[in-house]
Design a protein around this motif. Structure first.
Motif, PDB file in Angstrom:
ATOM      1  N   GLN A 152       8.333  -1.902 -12.804  1.00 16.46           N
ATOM      2  CA  GLN A 152       7.087  -2.847 -12.636  1.00 16.46           C
ATOM      3  C   GLN A 152       7.655  -4.252 -12.247  1.00 16.46           C
ATOM      4  O   GLN A 152       7.401  -4.853 -11.445  1.00 16.46           O
ATOM      5  CB  GLN A 152       5.819  -2.829 -13.444  1.00 16.46           C
ATOM      6  CG  GLN A 152       4.889  -3.497 -12.865  1.00 16.46           C
ATOM      7  CD  GLN A 152       3.512  -3.512 -13.502  1.00 16.46           C
ATOM      8  OE1 GLN A 152       3.343  -2.402 -14.068  1.00 16.46           O
ATOM      9  NE2 GLN A 152       2.459  -3.983 -13.069  1.00 16.46           N
ATOM     10  N   SER A 175       1.369   6.255  -4.455  1.00 19.27           N
ATOM     11  CA  SER A 175       0.807   4.738  -3.806  1.00 19.27           C
ATOM     12  C   SER A 175      -0.700   4.855  -3.340  1.00 19.27           C
ATOM     13  O   SER A 175      -1.114   6.062  -3.302  1.00 19.27           O
ATOM     14  CB  SER A 175       1.831   4.636  -2.563  1.00 19.27           C
ATOM     15  OG  SER A 175       1.306   5.362  -1.568  1.00 19.27           O
ATOM     16  N   GLN A 176      -0.977   3.821  -2.814  1.00 19.62           N
ATOM     17  CA  GLN A 176      -2.458   3.917  -2.125  1.00 19.62           C
ATOM     18  C   GLN A 176      -2.633   4.916  -0.986  1.00 19.62           C
ATOM     19  O   GLN A 176      -3.396   5.549  -0.688  1.00 19.62           O
ATOM     20  CB  GLN A 176      -3.045   2.644  -1.957  1.00 19.62           C
ATOM     21  CG  GLN A 176      -4.564   2.562  -1.365  1.00 19.62           C
ATOM     22  CD  GLN A 176      -5.496   3.079  -2.404  1.00 19.62           C
ATOM     23  OE1 GLN A 176      -5.198   2.864  -3.695  1.00 19.62           O
ATOM     24  NE2 GLN A 176      -6.324   3.754  -2.108  1.00 19.62           N
ATOM     25  N   ASN A 231       0.917  -1.246  -0.027  1.00 17.35           N
ATOM     26  CA  ASN A 231       0.048  -0.060  -0.053  1.00 17.35           C
ATOM     27  C   ASN A 231       0.947   1.280  -0.052  1.00 17.35           C
ATOM     28  O   ASN A 231       0.473   2.079  -0.059  1.00 17.35           O
ATOM     29  CB  ASN A 231      -1.072   0.005   1.130  1.00 17.35           C
ATOM     30  CG  ASN A 231      -2.158  -1.073   1.193  1.00 17.35           C
ATOM     31  OD1 ASN A 231      -2.706  -1.369  -0.016  1.00 17.35           O
ATOM     32  ND2 ASN A 231      -2.597  -1.751   2.242  1.00 17.35           N
ATOM     33  N   ARG A 242      -5.060   9.010 -13.794  1.00 20.36           N
ATOM     34  CA  ARG A 242      -4.106   7.891 -13.688  1.00 20.36           C
ATOM     35  C   ARG A 242      -2.640   8.013 -14.345  1.00 20.36           C
ATOM     36  O   ARG A 242      -1.962   7.801 -13.783  1.00 20.36           O
ATOM     37  CB  ARG A 242      -5.038   6.563 -14.693  1.00 20.36           C
ATOM     38  CG  ARG A 242      -4.350   5.322 -14.884  1.00 20.36           C
ATOM     39  CD  ARG A 242      -4.705   4.509 -15.778  1.00 20.36           C
ATOM     40  NE  ARG A 242      -4.893   5.139 -17.038  1.00 20.36           N
ATOM     41  CZ  ARG A 242      -6.099   5.490 -17.528  1.00 20.36           C
ATOM     42  NH1 ARG A 242      -7.189   5.202 -17.206  1.00 20.36           N
ATOM     43  NH2 ARG A 242      -5.969   5.931 -18.750  1.00 20.36           N
ATOM     44  N   TYR A 249     -10.444   5.482  -6.759  1.00 23.05           N
ATOM     45  CA  TYR A 249      -9.337   4.951  -5.977  1.00 23.05           C
ATOM     46  C   TYR A 249      -9.834   4.987  -4.541  1.00 23.05           C
ATOM     47  O   TYR A 249      -8.846   4.624  -3.555  1.00 23.05           O
ATOM     48  CB  TYR A 249      -8.061   5.943  -5.977  1.00 23.05           C
ATOM     49  CG  TYR A 249      -7.431   5.635  -7.449  1.00 23.05           C
ATOM     50  CD1 TYR A 249      -6.659   4.799  -7.852  1.00 23.05           C
ATOM     51  CD2 TYR A 249      -7.781   6.595  -8.665  1.00 23.05           C
ATOM     52  CE1 TYR A 249      -6.084   4.515  -9.342  1.00 23.05           C
ATOM     53  CE2 TYR A 249      -7.255   6.762  -9.794  1.00 23.05           C
ATOM     54  CZ  TYR A 249      -6.201   5.483 -10.030  1.00 23.05           C
ATOM     55  OH  TYR A 249      -6.033   5.282 -11.367  1.00 23.05           O
ATOM     56  N   ILE A 284      -1.162   9.913 -10.687  1.00 23.06           N
ATOM     57  CA  ILE A 284      -0.962   8.603 -10.022  1.00 23.06           C
ATOM     58  C   ILE A 284       0.307   8.021 -10.752  1.00 23.06           C
ATOM     59  O   ILE A 284       1.462   7.836 -10.252  1.00 23.06           O
ATOM     60  CB  ILE A 284      -1.871   7.358 -10.316  1.00 23.06           C
ATOM     61  CG1 ILE A 284      -3.391   8.019  -9.786  1.00 23.06           C
ATOM     62  CG2 ILE A 284      -1.411   6.070  -9.951  1.00 23.06           C
ATOM     63  CD1 ILE A 284      -3.203   8.146  -8.445  1.00 23.06           C
ATOM     64  N   HIS A 285       0.212   8.040 -12.223  1.00 21.74           N
ATOM     65  CA  HIS A 285       1.366   7.268 -12.873  1.00 21.74           C
ATOM     66  C   HIS A 285       2.691   8.280 -12.976  1.00 21.74           C
ATOM     67  O   HIS A 285       3.677   7.842 -12.741  1.00 21.74           O
ATOM     68  CB  HIS A 285       0.931   7.089 -14.498  1.00 21.74           C
ATOM     69  CG  HIS A 285       2.145   6.462 -15.228  1.00 21.74           C
ATOM     70  ND1 HIS A 285       2.412   4.911 -15.099  1.00 21.74           N
ATOM     71  CD2 HIS A 285       2.663   6.870 -16.309  1.00 21.74           C
ATOM     72  CE1 HIS A 285       3.395   4.587 -15.986  1.00 21.74           C
ATOM     73  NE2 HIS A 285       3.637   5.715 -16.551  1.00 21.74           N
ATOM     74  N   LEU A 296       1.223   2.554  -7.424  1.00 24.87           N
ATOM     75  CA  LEU A 296      -0.053   1.905  -7.967  1.00 24.87           C
ATOM     76  C   LEU A 296       0.568   1.757  -9.247  1.00 24.87           C
ATOM     77  O   LEU A 296      -0.128   0.721  -9.919  1.00 24.87           O
ATOM     78  CB  LEU A 296      -1.298   2.682  -8.037  1.00 24.87           C
ATOM     79  CG  LEU A 296      -2.010   2.972  -6.516  1.00 24.87           C
ATOM     80  CD1 LEU A 296      -3.131   3.959  -6.475  1.00 24.87           C
ATOM     81  CD2 LEU A 296      -2.265   1.606  -6.236  1.00 24.87           C
ATOM     82  N   SER A 297       1.238   2.404  -9.851  1.00 25.44           N
ATOM     83  CA  SER A 297       1.749   2.151 -11.267  1.00 25.44           C
ATOM     84  C   SER A 297       3.015   2.691 -11.499  1.00 25.44           C
ATOM     85  O   SER A 297       3.648   3.627 -10.791  1.00 25.44           O
ATOM     86  CB  SER A 297       0.854   2.612 -12.616  1.00 25.44           C
ATOM     87  OG  SER A 297       0.828   4.010 -12.479  1.00 25.44           O
TER      88      SER A 297
END
Length: 241
Positions: A21, A203-204, A9, A193, A238, A197-198, A13-14
Motif C-alpha cells: 500500500q 478494485s472498485q 478505480n 473485506r 461497496y 476484497i483483500h 481497494l486494499s
C-alpha cells in the motif's frame, strides 16, 4: 488531474501488506507532485508504474483463479523464472520479468497480439522517457493528458477482458463462504473485506463486475440464502450509494 485519478478505480481497494500500500501511495504522490509542478515527464513515469502495477494485479488474479491457465502461460520461460512466478507470494514479483514479456500473460484473458502490441507501445514510451536521450517528450500538460487518456483506454480494455476471471473468482467465493459456521469470519462484511476484497486484490471496477453477477446461475447450488446475503452485503457496502 481529475481524469488521471480514474486509474485509482482499477487498483486494489486494499493490499496484503502495508509495504504494498505504501508503494502505491508513493507512486500517486510522485505523480501528483510532478504534475502540479509541471514536471510532466516524471509524472508520466510514475503513472506508467501505477499502470504496470494494475497489470500485475490482473495477472495475479489469473494466477489465483485459473492456476492451470497461468502455468500454461509460463511455457517458453526459463525454469528459474517459471519457478519464481509459480511460487510468487506477491503480484510485484512479476516486476522481475521484462514488461513486454509479462504482457504476454494477457493472452490468457483473450487479448490478441494486436492489442498486446498496443500495450507494449506504452512500455516503449516509458523507455524513451526514462533514458537520458536529450528529449522531453511530455513538456506540456496537454501532451501528458493525452497520454493519460490513452492509458485509461488501455486499462479499461484490459479490465473488460478480465471480466470472466473476476466472475469466476466471485462465484468461487460465494460457493465457499456462504456458511457462516464454516468460514474465517462470521460476519458477512468481514468475510467479504478480508477474503474476497483483500485476498484477491479486488478494485472498485472488479467489485462492479461482482455486483452484476447473475445469482440465478447458482440456483441449484446449496446455500442459497447465505449466497444472497453475501451478495446483498457486497452491494450495500461497496455499491454506489
Amino acid at each position: 488531474m481529475d481524469e488521471a485519478a480514474e486509474l485509482g478505480n482499477y487498483l486494489p481497494l486494499s493490499f496484503r501488506s502495508p509495504k504494498e500500500q505504501e508503494y502505491i501511495e508513493f507512486l500517486w504522490d510522485a505523480f501528483e507532485t510532478n504534475y502540479t509542478h509541471a514536471k510532466y515527464q516524471f509524472a508520466f513515469l510514475a503513472y506508467h508504474m501505477l499502470t504496470m502495477s494494475f497489470v500485475y494485479f490482473n495477472i495475479w488474479q489469473i494466477k489465483q483463479t485459473r492456476p492451470d491457465d497461468f502455468a500454461m502461460g509460463l511455457i517458453g520461460f526459463s525454469k528459474e523464472i517459471e519457478k519464481n512466478l509459480l511460487q510468487a507470494s506477491s503480484p510485484f514479483v512479476f516486476s522481475t520479468v521484462n514488461e513486454r514479456t509479462i504482457l504476454r500473460f494477457l493472452k490468457l484473458i483473450a487479448c490478441d497480439n494486436g492489442k498486446i502490441g498496443t500495450y507494449a507501445k506504452l512500455v516503449d514510451d516509458r523507455n524513451d522517457t526514462a533514458h537520458p536521450n536529450g528529449n522531453i517528450f511530455f513538456s506540456t500538460q496537454a501532451a501528458l493528458d493525452g497520454k493519460i487518456a490513452e492509458i485509461l483506454r488501455v486499462v479499461d480494455e484490459i479490465q473488460n477482458h478480465s471480466r470472466p476471471v473476476i466472475e469466476h473468482c466471485y462465484r468461487d467465493f460465494l460457493l465457499s463462504n456462504h456458511d457462516a459456521d464454516e468460514r474465517e469470519y462470521p460476519g458477512d462484511a468481514d468475510q467479504i473485506r478480508e477474503v474476497l476484497i483483500h485476498g484477491n486484490y479486488l478494485s472498485q471496477k472488479d467489485v462492479e463486475i461482482c455486483l452484476g453477477f447473475n445469482l440465478a446461475t447458482l440456483t441449484e447450488e446449496t446455500g442459497g440464502m447465505g449466497i444472497q446475503d453475501l451478495h446483498e452485503c457486497l452491494k450495500s457496502t461497496y455499491g454506489e450509494s
